[in-house]
Each structure stands twice: as structure tokens, then as C-alpha cells.
Design a protein around this motif. Structure first.
Motif, PDB file in Angstrom:
ATOM      1  N   LEU A  66       0.826  -1.200   0.000  1.00  0.00           N
ATOM      2  CA  LEU A  66       0.000   0.000   0.000  1.00  0.00           C
ATOM      3  C   LEU A  66       0.861   1.251   0.000  1.00  0.00           C
ATOM      4  N   LYS A  67       0.287   2.311  -0.482  1.00  0.00           N
ATOM      5  CA  LYS A  67       1.012   3.577  -0.502  1.00  0.00           C
ATOM      6  C   LYS A  67       1.236   4.083   0.927  1.00  0.00           C
ATOM      7  N   PRO A  68       2.357   4.759   1.161  1.00  0.00           N
ATOM      8  CA  PRO A  68       2.631   5.281   2.494  1.00  0.00           C
ATOM      9  C   PRO A  68       1.463   6.116   3.014  1.00  0.00           C
ATOM     10  N   SER A  69       1.135   5.913   4.269  1.00  0.00           N
ATOM     11  CA  SER A  69       0.063   6.621   4.986  1.00  0.00           C
ATOM     12  C   SER A  69      -1.335   6.146   4.604  1.00  0.00           C
ATOM     13  N   LYS A  70      -1.450   5.134   3.719  1.00  0.00           N
ATOM     14  CA  LYS A  70      -2.771   4.670   3.298  1.00  0.00           C
ATOM     15  C   LYS A  70      -3.179   3.345   3.947  1.00  0.00           C
ATOM     16  N   MET A  71      -2.329   2.804   4.807  1.00  0.00           N
ATOM     17  CA  MET A  71      -2.590   1.502   5.406  1.00  0.00           C
ATOM     18  C   MET A  71      -3.888   1.499   6.216  1.00  0.00           C
ATOM     19  N   ASN A  72      -4.048   2.439   7.098  1.00  0.00           N
ATOM     20  CA  ASN A  72      -5.232   2.481   7.947  1.00  0.00           C
ATOM     21  C   ASN A  72      -6.510   2.646   7.131  1.00  0.00           C
ATOM     22  N   GLU A  73      -6.450   3.511   6.137  1.00  0.00           N
ATOM     23  CA  GLU A  73      -7.627   3.742   5.293  1.00  0.00           C
ATOM     24  C   GLU A  73      -8.004   2.458   4.558  1.00  0.00           C
ATOM     25  N   TYR A  74      -7.004   1.749   4.034  1.00  0.00           N
ATOM     26  CA  TYR A  74      -7.292   0.503   3.312  1.00  0.00           C
ATOM     27  C   TYR A  74      -7.903  -0.532   4.253  1.00  0.00           C
ATOM     28  N   MET A  75      -7.328  -0.679   5.446  1.00  0.00           N
ATOM     29  CA  MET A  75      -7.826  -1.680   6.386  1.00  0.00           C
ATOM     30  C   MET A  75      -9.254  -1.377   6.825  1.00  0.00           C
ATOM     31  N   GLU A  76      -9.587  -0.120   6.976  1.00  0.00           N
ATOM     32  CA  GLU A  76     -10.960   0.239   7.337  1.00  0.00           C
ATOM     33  C   GLU A  76     -11.931  -0.118   6.215  1.00  0.00           C
ATOM     34  N   LYS A  77     -11.516   0.134   4.987  1.00  0.00           N
ATOM     35  CA  LYS A  77     -12.379  -0.173   3.840  1.00  0.00           C
ATOM     36  C   LYS A  77     -12.598  -1.677   3.689  1.00  0.00           C
TER      37      LYS A  77
ATOM     38  N   ILE B 274     -13.062  -0.169  -6.642  1.00  0.00           N
ATOM     39  CA  ILE B 274     -12.678   1.052  -7.355  1.00  0.00           C
ATOM     40  C   ILE B 274     -12.074   2.101  -6.410  1.00  0.00           C
ATOM     41  N   PRO B 275     -12.712   2.375  -5.255  1.00  0.00           N
ATOM     42  CA  PRO B 275     -12.120   3.366  -4.341  1.00  0.00           C
ATOM     43  C   PRO B 275     -10.763   2.948  -3.774  1.00  0.00           C
ATOM     44  N   SER B 276     -10.524   1.626  -3.633  1.00  0.00           N
ATOM     45  CA  SER B 276      -9.283   1.178  -2.994  1.00  0.00           C
ATOM     46  C   SER B 276      -8.100   1.119  -3.949  1.00  0.00           C
ATOM     47  N   LEU B 277      -8.346   1.131  -5.252  1.00  0.00           N
ATOM     48  CA  LEU B 277      -7.249   1.030  -6.214  1.00  0.00           C
ATOM     49  C   LEU B 277      -6.225   2.149  -6.056  1.00  0.00           C
ATOM     50  N   ALA B 278      -6.690   3.313  -5.690  1.00  0.00           N
ATOM     51  CA  ALA B 278      -5.776   4.451  -5.531  1.00  0.00           C
ATOM     52  C   ALA B 278      -4.881   4.309  -4.300  1.00  0.00           C
ATOM     53  N   LEU B 279      -5.211   3.351  -3.415  1.00  0.00           N
ATOM     54  CA  LEU B 279      -4.443   3.167  -2.183  1.00  0.00           C
ATOM     55  C   LEU B 279      -3.327   2.137  -2.351  1.00  0.00           C
ATOM     56  N   ILE B 280      -3.384   1.366  -3.436  1.00  0.00           N
ATOM     57  CA  ILE B 280      -2.453   0.255  -3.636  1.00  0.00           C
ATOM     58  C   ILE B 280      -1.311   0.660  -4.559  1.00  0.00           C
ATOM     59  N   ASP B 281      -0.098   0.352  -4.122  1.00  0.00           N
ATOM     60  CA  ASP B 281       1.087   0.673  -4.915  1.00  0.00           C
ATOM     61  C   ASP B 281       1.524  -0.507  -5.788  1.00  0.00           C
ATOM     62  N   LYS B 282       1.348  -1.739  -5.279  1.00  0.00           N
ATOM     63  CA  LYS B 282       1.832  -2.923  -5.989  1.00  0.00           C
ATOM     64  C   LYS B 282       1.053  -4.143  -5.535  1.00  0.00           C
ATOM     65  N   GLN B 283       0.793  -5.083  -6.459  1.00  0.00           N
ATOM     66  CA  GLN B 283       0.113  -6.331  -6.154  1.00  0.00           C
ATOM     67  C   GLN B 283       0.935  -7.506  -6.664  1.00  0.00           C
ATOM     68  N   GLU B 284       0.999  -8.562  -5.875  1.00  0.00           N
ATOM     69  CA  GLU B 284       1.685  -9.784  -6.287  1.00  0.00           C
ATOM     70  C   GLU B 284       0.766 -10.972  -6.021  1.00  0.00           C
ATOM     71  N   PHE B 285       0.643 -11.877  -7.018  1.00  0.00           N
ATOM     72  CA  PHE B 285      -0.209 -13.051  -6.891  1.00  0.00           C
ATOM     73  C   PHE B 285       0.615 -14.321  -7.096  1.00  0.00           C
ATOM     74  N   GLU B 286       0.273 -15.360  -6.358  1.00  0.00           N
ATOM     75  CA  GLU B 286       0.848 -16.687  -6.558  1.00  0.00           C
ATOM     76  C   GLU B 286      -0.255 -17.731  -6.409  1.00  0.00           C
ATOM     77  N   ILE B 287      -0.120 -18.836  -7.131  1.00  0.00           N
ATOM     78  CA  ILE B 287      -1.012 -19.976  -6.973  1.00  0.00           C
ATOM     79  C   ILE B 287      -0.190 -21.100  -6.356  1.00  0.00           C
ATOM     80  N   ALA B 288      -0.726 -21.705  -5.299  1.00  0.00           N
ATOM     81  CA  ALA B 288       0.017 -22.750  -4.591  1.00  0.00           C
ATOM     82  C   ALA B 288      -0.912 -23.880  -4.164  1.00  0.00           C
ATOM     83  N   TYR B 289      -0.331 -25.076  -4.046  1.00  0.00           N
ATOM     84  CA  TYR B 289      -1.034 -26.240  -3.530  1.00  0.00           C
ATOM     85  C   TYR B 289      -0.477 -26.591  -2.155  1.00  0.00           C
ATOM     86  N   LEU B 290      -1.325 -27.131  -1.302  1.00  0.00           N
ATOM     87  CA  LEU B 290      -0.799 -27.766  -0.099  1.00  0.00           C
ATOM     88  C   LEU B 290      -0.007 -28.993  -0.535  1.00  0.00           C
TER      89      LEU B 290
END
Length: 247
Positions: free
Chosen positions: A44-55, A115-131
Motif C-alpha cells: 500500500l502507498k505510504p500513509s494509506k494503510m489504515n484507510e485501506y484496512m478500514e475499507k 474502485i475506491p481502494s485502487l488508488a491506495l495500492i502501490d503494488k500487487q503480487e499473486f501466486e497460486i500454490a497447492y498444499l
């Protein structure tokens, strides 16, 4: 004639030994069970952590109406700040495709959160894994903290390093230094990567257990064998969100 007989003997011996070289880490249940887990890491972008978690806290019910959330955490240590990590479970790839299509049509989810939360995110990483076949997802007995240990192993796959890795994990489990939640092997993302999710009562109990394990000859011997196949390792201390199924 003797040379031909000797050659045939070696071929037959190789075929006889080949199955013994296969690790249960790479065969068996994982090949027949379509269930997989999607690991998502958001920076998340700096200072946006709390806002994202509330949303997300306010709207997570809209997302979990479509598929199962295994856990949602904020990263306390082990990487950049303002990071969240979450795991989603799917029956198979067709199931995930259906969920993604449904989410795209869910106007409430799109308008109230996505849509409102996209502006709060700086980077996304995805992985697919099996147990892995010898691990099942375990729920801790009470609330605590989690540790995600990520191991980048040498090329060659679980047939090469699966058994030594299993022995290293089980050495910690058998001695009770930490509670194992699950062991995951990546299918999409960086290959030859294994994620081990641990639970501890607190960061201090984790530190105490780790100190003891470093002085335990059985653990040290198992880990020493496994690190022969290790490229790198990263550990993150995770704090579960109030709405996380895994507390």
C-alpha cells in the motif's frame, strides 16, 4: 554378449530404482485434488494503510460471499511496511474463473470497495500454490501471530529437495517449537518456492522457540541437510486482521 548383458542389467536396475527417487512431495494427492490457494500480497502507498484496512473490514463480507478467505494479515516485520497478505481457497481453476466473473458483475463490491481502494495500492503480487501432500491446513487453538517462511529452492523440483525439506519442517513440528498451519508449493509464480505458515502465541514465544531450535541437535541436523538445496529464505511476521478466519 557379456557387454550387452551388463548394459541390460544396468537399465533394469535404473528402472527399478527410479520410483524410489520420486518424492511424495511431488506425487500423490496434489495431482488428483484440484483445490489450490491464491496468495495475494498488496503493498500500500505510504500513509494509506489504515484507510485501506478500514475499507476492507467494512466490505470484506461482499468478497467472501463469492469464495473462501483463509486468512488476512498485515505484515509487521520482514519486508517493506504498509503491506497486507491474504490467502483465498478455490476448488479448481474453473471455480476461480467463475468467481472472478461474478466479482466483475458485483456492482456493490466494485463501487464500495474495489474502485475506491485502487488508488491506495502501490503494488500487487499473486501466486497460486497447492498444499503439499503431507500437509493439511490446521487451525490454531487460539489467537496469536503468524510467520510466513518462504524458501526459494534450487532448480530440480521436489523430487530433488522434497524429502530433506519435509524432514526439516517435521523436526520443528515434532519438537513443538511452533505450530504448523500449512506447507504450500507454488504452481504459478516463482517455481521451486515453498511457503511454510506457522503460528505462535506471540512474537516473543516465537523468538524463544527459535532460540531453542537452534540448539537442538535433531533440528540442526535436519536443517543442515535441507539447506544444501536452498537458494534464499525470507520470513514475515504476520498480524491477523479482526475479520481473518485464521486468528
Amino acid at each position: 554378449m557379456l557387454g550387452l548383458r551388463s548394459c541390460l542389467t544396468r537399465v533394469l536396475a535404473a528402472r527399478t530404482l527410479a520410483p524410489q527417487m520420486c518424492s511424495s512431495f511431488a506425487t500423490g494427492p496434489r495431482q488428483y485434488d484440484g483445490t489450490f490457494y491464491e496468495f495475494r500480497t498488496y503493498c500500500l502507498k505510504p500513509s494509506k494503510m489504515n484507510e485501506y484496512m478500514e475499507k476492507i473490514k467494512k466490505n470484506i463480507h461482499l468478497r467472501t460471499a463469492h469464495s473462501e478467505l483463509v486468512g488476512f494479515w498485515s505484515v509487521e516485520f520482514g519486508g517493506r511496511m504498509n503491506k497486507v497478505f491474504h490467502i483465498w481457497k478455490y476448488d479448481n481453476f474453473a471455480h476461480r474463473t467463475e468467481v472472478r466473473k461474478a466479482l466483475a458483475k458485483d456492482r456493490e463490491w466494485q463501487e464500495q470497495f474495489l474502485i475506491p481502494s485502487l488508488a491506495l495500492i502501490d503494488k500487487q503480487e499473486f501466486e497460486i500454490a497447492y498444499l503439499v501432500p503431507w500437509s493439511k491446513l490446521e487451525k490454531p487453538p487460539k489467537e496469536g501471530v503468524y510467520e510466513l517462511a518462504t524458501f526459494q529452492m534450487k532448480p530440480g523440483g521436489p523430487a530433488l529437495w522434497g524429502e530433506p525439506f519435509k524432514r526439516a519442517v517435521n523436526a520443528h513440528v515434532n519438537r513443538g517449537y511452533s505450530k504448523l498451519v500449512g506447507v504450500f508449493h507454488t504452481e504459478y509464480g516463482a517455481l521451486n518456492r515453498v511457503h511454510v505458515l506457522w503460528w505462535n502465541e506471540s512474537a516473543d514465544s516465537r523468538a524463544a522457540g527459535r532460540h531453542e531450535s537452534h540448539e537442538d541437535p535433531r533440528v540442526v541436523a535436519a536443517v543442515r541437510e535441507s539447506v544444501n538445496y536452498l537458494v534464499s529464505q525470507q520470513n514475515m511476521l504476520l498480524i491477523p486482521a479482526s475479520f481473518s478466519p485464521l486468528k
